[in-house]
Design a protein around this motif. Structure first.
Motif, PDB file in Angstrom:
ATOM      1  N   GLY A 126      25.712  24.015  79.946  1.00  0.00           N
ATOM      2  CA  GLY A 126      25.883  23.304  78.945  1.00  0.00           C
ATOM      3  C   GLY A 126      26.303  24.227  77.599  1.00  0.00           C
ATOM      4  O   GLY A 126      26.197  23.890  76.281  1.00  0.00           O
ATOM      5  N   LEU A 127      26.744  25.478  78.043  1.00  0.00           N
ATOM      6  CA  LEU A 127      27.132  26.404  76.857  1.00  0.00           C
ATOM      7  C   LEU A 127      28.100  25.657  75.949  1.00  0.00           C
ATOM      8  O   LEU A 127      28.257  25.830  74.670  1.00  0.00           O
ATOM      9  CB  LEU A 127      27.364  27.754  77.477  1.00  0.00           C
ATOM     10  CG  LEU A 127      28.056  28.916  76.438  1.00  0.00           C
ATOM     11  CD1 LEU A 127      27.010  29.075  75.417  1.00  0.00           C
ATOM     12  CD2 LEU A 127      28.380  30.058  77.116  1.00  0.00           C
ATOM     13  N   ALA A 128      29.315  25.244  76.774  1.00  0.00           N
ATOM     14  CA  ALA A 128      30.554  24.709  76.099  1.00  0.00           C
ATOM     15  C   ALA A 128      29.990  23.731  75.205  1.00  0.00           C
ATOM     16  O   ALA A 128      30.518  23.576  73.967  1.00  0.00           O
ATOM     17  CB  ALA A 128      31.402  24.274  77.002  1.00  0.00           C
ATOM     18  N   GLY A 129      29.226  22.797  75.489  1.00  0.00           N
ATOM     19  CA  GLY A 129      28.707  21.814  74.675  1.00  0.00           C
ATOM     20  C   GLY A 129      27.994  22.064  73.589  1.00  0.00           C
ATOM     21  O   GLY A 129      28.137  21.316  72.407  1.00  0.00           O
ATOM     22  N   GLU A 130      26.886  22.920  73.651  1.00  0.00           N
ATOM     23  CA  GLU A 130      26.257  23.734  72.426  1.00  0.00           C
ATOM     24  C   GLU A 130      27.297  24.334  71.500  1.00  0.00           C
ATOM     25  O   GLU A 130      27.094  24.004  70.263  1.00  0.00           O
ATOM     26  CB  GLU A 130      25.202  24.741  72.965  1.00  0.00           C
ATOM     27  CG  GLU A 130      24.060  24.116  73.817  1.00  0.00           C
ATOM     28  CD  GLU A 130      23.170  25.083  73.951  1.00  0.00           C
ATOM     29  OE1 GLU A 130      22.214  25.462  73.115  1.00  0.00           O
ATOM     30  OE2 GLU A 130      22.680  25.187  75.147  1.00  0.00           O
ATOM     31  N   LEU A 152      39.526  23.617  69.809  1.00  0.00           N
ATOM     32  CA  LEU A 152      38.075  22.925  69.744  1.00  0.00           C
ATOM     33  C   LEU A 152      38.107  21.829  70.868  1.00  0.00           C
ATOM     34  O   LEU A 152      37.014  21.594  71.375  1.00  0.00           O
ATOM     35  CB  LEU A 152      37.717  22.742  68.581  1.00  0.00           C
ATOM     36  CG  LEU A 152      36.396  21.947  68.202  1.00  0.00           C
ATOM     37  CD1 LEU A 152      35.164  22.912  68.572  1.00  0.00           C
ATOM     38  CD2 LEU A 152      36.159  21.420  66.815  1.00  0.00           C
ATOM     39  N   ASP A 153      39.058  20.920  71.118  1.00  0.00           N
ATOM     40  CA  ASP A 153      38.958  19.990  72.045  1.00  0.00           C
ATOM     41  C   ASP A 153      38.693  20.499  73.369  1.00  0.00           C
ATOM     42  O   ASP A 153      38.025  19.735  74.133  1.00  0.00           O
ATOM     43  CB  ASP A 153      40.141  19.089  71.918  1.00  0.00           C
ATOM     44  CG  ASP A 153      40.202  18.124  70.759  1.00  0.00           C
ATOM     45  OD1 ASP A 153      39.037  18.115  69.947  1.00  0.00           O
ATOM     46  OD2 ASP A 153      41.233  17.638  70.020  1.00  0.00           O
ATOM     47  N   GLN A 154      39.456  21.649  73.685  1.00  0.00           N
ATOM     48  CA  GLN A 154      39.537  22.182  75.159  1.00  0.00           C
ATOM     49  C   GLN A 154      38.036  22.704  75.501  1.00  0.00           C
ATOM     50  O   GLN A 154      37.780  22.851  76.665  1.00  0.00           O
ATOM     51  CB  GLN A 154      40.557  23.207  75.319  1.00  0.00           C
ATOM     52  CG  GLN A 154      41.909  22.692  75.190  1.00  0.00           C
ATOM     53  CD  GLN A 154      42.872  23.556  75.424  1.00  0.00           C
ATOM     54  OE1 GLN A 154      42.829  24.780  74.738  1.00  0.00           O
ATOM     55  NE2 GLN A 154      43.983  23.574  75.896  1.00  0.00           N
ATOM     56  N   LEU A 155      37.005  22.866  74.565  1.00  0.00           N
ATOM     57  CA  LEU A 155      35.563  23.180  74.917  1.00  0.00           C
ATOM     58  C   LEU A 155      35.150  21.925  75.757  1.00  0.00           C
ATOM     59  O   LEU A 155      34.204  22.317  76.338  1.00  0.00           O
ATOM     60  CB  LEU A 155      35.056  23.517  73.492  1.00  0.00           C
ATOM     61  CG  LEU A 155      35.018  24.724  72.977  1.00  0.00           C
ATOM     62  CD1 LEU A 155      34.014  24.811  71.723  1.00  0.00           C
ATOM     63  CD2 LEU A 155      34.356  25.867  73.885  1.00  0.00           C
ATOM     64  N   THR A 156      35.522  20.828  75.464  1.00  0.00           N
ATOM     65  CA  THR A 156      35.119  19.518  76.069  1.00  0.00           C
ATOM     66  C   THR A 156      35.744  19.595  77.701  1.00  0.00           C
ATOM     67  O   THR A 156      35.243  18.681  78.268  1.00  0.00           O
ATOM     68  CB  THR A 156      35.253  18.433  75.591  1.00  0.00           C
ATOM     69  OG1 THR A 156      36.754  18.042  75.408  1.00  0.00           O
ATOM     70  CG2 THR A 156      34.790  18.403  74.146  1.00  0.00           C
TER      71      THR A 156
END
Length: 268
Positions: free
Chosen positions: A28-32, A126-130
């Motif tokens: 969950g690093l990307a989510g944090e 930023l959206d690509q983090l999801t």
């Protein structure tokens, strides 16, 4: 009105930077990171938060110094200031503090250079983090590295104040050392060190987080350190047990140790 900052001329200058690496067993690093970036959006446009997928275990972030009024300035302790700034911006539990070196310079992977795994460091939105990790990996294997368009960043009073606070904190630590405060006797056991901390530390997010990181490091993430952090944190009106437990689980070997606690006690 934009506040004036002192004109400095020292070696270190450039954007705020942060490195985020997944530790073994961490999910969950990307989510944090996405959540942390969202907290900046009231003051910044999404494209002003420059992000990269490293093609390995993590992500990089930079913020243009225009955002906090340091585009033409420099400071000899800039890496330390940026480390404190990252903590104040709520990135402390996931950022890698080892990149903030004033002796070795910034250890930074160059975009577009192929790694041994066949992937590259590539810019992302930023959206690509999801995105799923497999989609980011596909992007990192692409032959073409696209440039992300962005409107010129504009000065943010909030980020300027954060930078100013981080700079003052680093400067006060240096003054304490020069005055011999660092020679003050302090307890050596963890419980004694925590009890000797200045009262304000438990209410200040950055200091509170560093205490947790140090206790995690010194007890290897064991229950003794967790209990000690809970007991100390309960003295604050901000104390939330479930939040503390989540932070504890996310701590890795971040280089915050018993020495950090000793420094905090000596600098009171």
């Amino acid at each position: 009105a934009r506040p004036s900052l002192p004109r400095l001329s020292f070696p270190f200058k450039g954007p705020f930077y942060a490195d985020f690496d997944e530790k073994d067993g961490q999910d969950g690093l990307a989510g944090e990171l996405f959540t942390a970036c969202e907290r900046l959006l009231p003051d910044l446009r999404p494209e002003w938060i420059r992000l990269w997928y490293t093609g390995g275990k993590g992500f990089h972030m930079t913020l243009d110094p225009v955002l906090f009024g340091m585009e033409d300035e420099a400071h000899p302790k800039l890496p330390s200031i940026y480390r404190e700034m990252g903590i104040m911006l709520g990135l402390g539990s996931i950022l890698d503090p080892t990149v903030y070196s004033e002796s070795r310079g910034r250890l930074w992977r160059v975009p577009g250079v192929i790694r041994k795994n066949g992937k590259r460091k590539v810019p992302i939105t930023l959206d690509q983090l999801t995105w799923p990790r497999r989609a980011l990996d596909e992007l990192a294997r692409s032959d073409q590295i696209r440039s992300l368009e962005s409107a010129p960043p504009r000065f943010s009073p909030r980020l300027a104040e954060t930078f100013r606070a981080a700079r003052e904190k680093v400067s006060s630590q240096r003054i304490s050392k020069r005055r011999g405060v660092s020679r003050r006797k302090v307890p050596q056991d963890l419980a004694g060190l925590v009890a000797a901390l200045p009262r304000k530390c438990v209410d200040e997010y950055g200091d509170w987080l560093k205490v947790g990181m140090a206790l995690h490091h010194e007890t290897h993430g064991g229950p003794q350190g967790l209990r000690l952090w809970h007991r100390w944190s309960a003295g604050s009106h901000k104390y939330e047990a479930d939040v503390l437990d989540r932070k504890w689980k996310g701590f890795g070997r971040v280089g915050v140790t018993r020495g950090t606690l000793i420094h905090m006690v000596r600098g009171r």
